[in-house]
Scaffold this motif. Structure first.
Motif, PDB file in Angstrom:
ATOM      1  N   TYR A   1       0.852  -1.191   0.000  1.00 11.98           N
ATOM      2  CA  TYR A   1       0.000   0.000   0.000  1.00 11.98           C
ATOM      3  C   TYR A   1       0.884   1.235   0.000  1.00 11.98           C
ATOM      4  O   TYR A   1       1.910   1.250   0.694  1.00 11.98           O
ATOM      5  CB  TYR A   1      -0.859   0.046   1.279  1.00 11.98           C
TER       6      TYR A   1
ATOM      7  N   LEU B   1      -4.873   5.023   2.478  1.00 12.27           N
ATOM      8  CA  LEU B   1      -4.140   3.841   2.010  1.00 12.27           C
ATOM      9  C   LEU B   1      -4.515   3.621   0.561  1.00 12.27           C
ATOM     10  O   LEU B   1      -5.696   3.356   0.259  1.00 12.27           O
ATOM     11  CB  LEU B   1      -4.550   2.593   2.798  1.00 12.27           C
TER      12      LEU B   1
ATOM     13  N   ILE C   1      -4.221   1.255  -2.429  1.00  9.18           N
ATOM     14  CA  ILE C   1      -3.952  -0.170  -2.573  1.00  9.18           C
ATOM     15  C   ILE C   1      -3.288  -0.412  -3.929  1.00  9.18           C
ATOM     16  O   ILE C   1      -3.805   0.013  -4.972  1.00  9.18           O
ATOM     17  CB  ILE C   1      -5.267  -0.959  -2.416  1.00  9.18           C
TER      18      ILE C   1
END
Ligand SMILES: Cc1cc2nc3c(=O)[nH]c(=O)nc-3n(C[C@H](O)[C@H](O)[C@H](O)COP(=O)(O)O)c2cc1C
Length: 160
Positions: free
Chosen positions: A18, A68, A70
């Protein structure tokens, strides 16, 4: 304890990768991390382990918010770009275009298959990394068919 066994066992844990980001006004920080997990259904909590002396850690503490991003299976090169300290040039961060997340004001990368934004609830300072426990307050999926980049497939290790 056998140090080699400890290392080998911990390296068999499974992880994704991430690009974690945070901002305080115009100041931004980003880093590729793998110590991430869900931590509760209700409320939807996640936990991340963040290096205590990093710029990212400082901005999460200041803003109480983070994102975050991904990484997809084909984004190993992007992961590598965020092992380095963050450098912002306009609306590029380490060469990657970003926008400011609606909920967190943290950098969000449109080229990533999905992003979650989170609000910090607890900071557990227990070692050289802090465990941030945070509630997911926004989520965006741009590539529903994308598969995540998995740590084991990269040949990289962090800790162990
Ligand atoms: C394979 C790999 C995994 C990493 N995982 C984490 C992690 O889970 N948490 C973390 O705080 N840093 C992690 N890092 C280090 C960050 O990428 C790095 O600290 C970050 O880019 C910030 O840089 P700075 O230390 O110069 O502030 C990892 C590094 C590598 C090479």
């Amino acid at each position: 304890m056998d140090a080699e066994a400890k290392k080998r066992a911990l390296r068999l844990f499974t992880y994704g990768l991430y690009v974690m980001t945070a901002a305080n006004g115009d100041e931004v920080a980003a880093g590729t991390i793998n110590w991430v997990s869900q931590a509760s259904f209700t409320p939807p909590l996640i936990m991340v382990g963040v290096k205590a002396d990093s710029h990212l850690h400082q901005l999460v503490e200041q803003s109480g918010l983070f994102a975050l991003n991904i990484l997809g299976q084909d984004q190993k090169a992007m992961a590598q770009d965020f092992f380095k300290p963050s450098k912002r040039e306009g609306m590029l961060l380490n060469g990657h275009p970003f926008t400011f997340g609606q909920a967190s004001h943290a950098p969000v990368f449109p080229e990533c298959p999905a992003t979650v934004e989170a609000k910090l609830l607890h900071a557990v300072k227990a070692g050289d990394h802090t465990v941030f426990v945070a509630e997911v307050v926004e989520a965006e999926v741009r590539q529903p068919e994308a598969k995540p980049l998995e740590m084991w497939d990269t040949g990289w290790f962090y800790g162990g």
